[in-house]
Design an enzyme around this catalytic site. Structure first.
Site, short mmCIF file in Angstrom:
data_model
loop_
_atom_site.label_atom_id
_atom_site.label_comp_id
_atom_site.label_asym_id
_atom_site.label_seq_id
_atom_site.Cartn_x
_atom_site.Cartn_y
_atom_site.Cartn_z
N ASP A 142 3.24 0.01 0.29
CA ASP A 142 2.77 1.39 0.22
C ASP A 142 3.92 2.25 0.71
OD1 ASP A 142 1.70 3.89 0.72
OD2 ASP A 142 -0.11 3.14 1.73
N ASP A 182 -2.92 2.85 -3.39
CA ASP A 182 -1.65 3.46 -2.98
C ASP A 182 -0.50 2.46 -2.85
OD1 ASP A 182 -2.45 2.17 -0.70
OD2 ASP A 182 -2.60 3.97 0.55
N GLY A 196 17.73 -10.86 5.56
CA GLY A 196 17.30 -12.11 4.94
C GLY A 196 16.21 -11.98 3.89
N ASN A 197 14.97 -11.70 4.33
CA ASN A 197 13.87 -11.50 3.36
C ASN A 197 12.88 -10.50 3.94
OD1 ASN A 197 11.53 -12.98 4.65
ND2 ASN A 197 13.11 -14.57 4.66
N TYR A 212 -1.91 0.87 14.68
CA TYR A 212 -2.50 0.92 13.34
C TYR A 212 -1.57 1.64 12.37
CZ TYR A 212 -5.40 1.68 9.38
OH TYR A 212 -5.86 1.68 8.09
N LYS A 261 -3.90 -0.98 6.48
CA LYS A 261 -4.37 -2.36 6.38
C LYS A 261 -3.33 -3.19 5.65
CE LYS A 261 -7.92 -4.40 8.07
NZ LYS A 261 -7.98 -4.52 9.53
N GLN A 309 -5.54 -23.05 -15.62
CA GLN A 309 -5.77 -23.92 -16.81
C GLN A 309 -5.17 -25.32 -16.63
OE1 GLN A 309 -8.05 -21.02 -18.34
NE2 GLN A 309 -7.78 -22.91 -19.49
N TYR A 313 -5.96 -1.66 17.78
CA TYR A 313 -4.70 -1.01 17.45
C TYR A 313 -4.93 0.47 17.14
CZ TYR A 313 -3.06 -5.77 17.33
OH TYR A 313 -2.77 -7.05 17.69
P1 13P Z 1 -3.68 2.04 3.29
O1 13P Z 1 -3.51 0.82 4.20
O2 13P Z 1 -4.02 1.63 1.90
O3 13P Z 1 -2.50 2.94 3.37
O4 13P Z 1 -4.94 2.82 3.82
C1 13P Z 1 -4.88 3.43 5.03
C2 13P Z 1 -6.16 4.03 5.50
O5 13P Z 1 -6.42 3.96 6.67
C3 13P Z 1 -7.09 4.66 4.60
O6 13P Z 1 -8.19 5.22 5.30
P1 13P Z 2 -10.76 -23.21 -24.96
O1 13P Z 2 -11.53 -24.33 -25.60
O2 13P Z 2 -11.03 -21.84 -25.58
O3 13P Z 2 -9.31 -23.52 -24.79
O4 13P Z 2 -11.35 -23.05 -23.44
C1 13P Z 2 -11.19 -24.07 -22.52
C2 13P Z 2 -11.39 -23.52 -21.16
O5 13P Z 2 -10.53 -23.61 -20.33
C3 13P Z 2 -12.64 -22.81 -20.86
O6 13P Z 2 -12.77 -22.54 -19.48
MG MG Z 3 -1.52 4.33 2.40
MG MG Z 4 -2.87 0.56 0.53
#
Ligand code: 13P
Ligand code: 13P
Ligand code: MG
Ligand code: MG
Length: 376
Positions: free
Chosen positions: A21, A61, A112-113, A240, A243, A253, A358
């Site tokens: 967000d 959002d 890093g990530n 806070y 969320k 499948q 929080y």
């Molecule tokens: P978001 O976590 O989607 O930003 O929502 C915050 C919120 O408190 C809405 O009331």
């Molecule tokens: P189909 O026979 O259409 O491939 O569907 C199989 C299946 O996964 C149904 O849940």
């Molecule tokens: Mg928000």
């Molecule tokens: Mg949100």
């Protein structure tokens, strides 16, 4: 082996969904068109050499970036690309005066990530099957534990997944990795298997705020089928800040549950945490792609897009909750929202103190504590 097949056999593909967000129109409703386009264009331009394909959309959002690539999970360049796209978007959000610009970008510098930095992440790395259908879920105004019940019903209950009776591969069951998100020093996880441990799995998954499914594996092929984001924003920020609106990837499948078996539990509209100020209980409504938020900053919503992928190239998404059946579900879920909203702040309508600690209510209770007298 046919020549065309060997490429896909040796090259693993990774699906990464990174979601944040970074600002919203009129409160916590939806990102602006300009914001979405900024993020999309950044990924398209800067990700050219890095990613194979991408999809950018929003749920309430939150903006989700789905990429396909061959960099593996927790790849620094992929995570950095998305982080930078969100930073670029935040600049636009600030310029437009959007609400909560940069809301989920909780750290100053990238390292890093993006795990532990605010955005939600779910990734799957696998060798593509000849047909590779998968689902991308994104939810708003709720928390990662919102997926606990649907996953339990789809993977451990023959009432929702007849594959558990009808398919020998699915009948072998699944391996569950469940995280205790209350533990903040490191990742604390447990591995259980269904059907043998299914009562123990239920004993954990009943507590959506604490125990969260992180991953599910096939016991037939040992492949990873499901990944869920497990971020706890208040554990990062200490207050806070919204969320932990979660994302999930699920392959479907053949040896895995059918798409319809994964979707079936969303007919319930089960009550989850995250309605208004992230502090109330509300029913989870399955919505169409790029839906906004309205009633009481909610209700909690989930959307799901189905794709097929081949050599990393994705089809256009099929919007699975865009169907007359789910219109009826949405009406039913609205009634459930109405029922719980009738009791306002009372009891089950609001979250327990462990989730509210929080927020500002802590100060109020501290002040009031001093005014309590113990009767002699
Ligand atoms: P978001 O976590 O989607 O930003 O929502 C915050 C919120 O408190 C809405 O009331
Ligand atoms: P189909 O026979 O259409 O491939 O569907 C199989 C299946 O996964 C149904 O849940
Ligand atoms: Mg928000
Ligand atoms: Mg949100």
């Amino acid at each position: 082996m046919k020549f065309v097949d060997w490429h896909y056999i040796i090259m693993k593909i990774t699906l990464s969904i990174i979601k944040a967000d970074i600002g919203s129109i009129g409160g916590h409703i939806k990102p602006s068109q300009k914001l979405l386009e900024t993020v999309k264009n950044y990924i398209k331009k800067k990700g050219k050499k890095l990613i194979i394909d991408h999809y950018v959309g929003h749920t309430g959002d939150d903006i989700a970036i789905l990429t396909t690539h061959r960099q593996g999970v927790l790849s620094q360049p992929i995570h950095k690309l998305c982080w930078q796209a969100f930073l670029e978007g935040t600049k636009v959000a600030k310029k437009q005066g959007l609400y909560g610009a940069g809301q989920d970008l909780l750290k100053e510098t990238f390292s890093g990530n993006v795990k532990g930095m605010g955005p939600a992440v779910a990734e799957l790395e696998f060798e593509e099957r000849p047909a590779e259908p998968f689902l991308m879920f994104a939810a708003d105004k709720t928390e990662p534990g919102a997926f606990n019940l649907p996953l339990y019903l789809s993977f451990a209950d023959p009432m929702y997944n007849p594959g558990l009776m009808l398919s020998p591969q699915i009948k072998k069951g699944f391996k569950w990795v469940i995280m205790d998100v209350a533990y903040t020093k490191a990742d604390k996880v447990i591995t259980l298997v269904s059907p043998e441990d299914s009562y123990d799995i239920a004993a954990l998954l009943r507590d959506n705020g604490r125990f969260v499914v992180e991953a599910i594996y096939s016991r037939e092929s040992e492949e990873r089928i499901v990944s869920v984001s497990t971020t706890r924003l208040h554990n990062i920020a200490g207050r806070y800040v919204g969320k932990d609106d979660p994302v999930m990837l699920a392959r479907t499948q053949r040896d895995f549950p059918a798409t319809g078996e994964i979707l079936a539990p969303y007919t319930i509209g089960h009550y989850v945490a995250g309605f208004m100020r992230g502090s109330h209980t509300g029913p989870l409504m399955p919505v169409k792609k790029n839906s906004s938020i309205s009633f009481f900053d909610g209700p909690p919503v989930v959307n799901c897009l189905a794709f097929c992928v081949r050599n990393g190239k994705m089809t256009e998404p099929a919007d699975v909750f865009d169907h007359p059946y789910w219109d009826w579900v949405r009406d039913k879920v609205s009634q459930k929202a109405e029922e719980i909203r009738k009791q306002g702040f009372s009891g089950a309508a609001m979250l327990p103190m462990s989730e509210l600690e929080y927020t500002g209510i802590v100060e109020t209770l501290k002040k009031l504590e001093k005014r309590f007298k113990i009767r002699k």
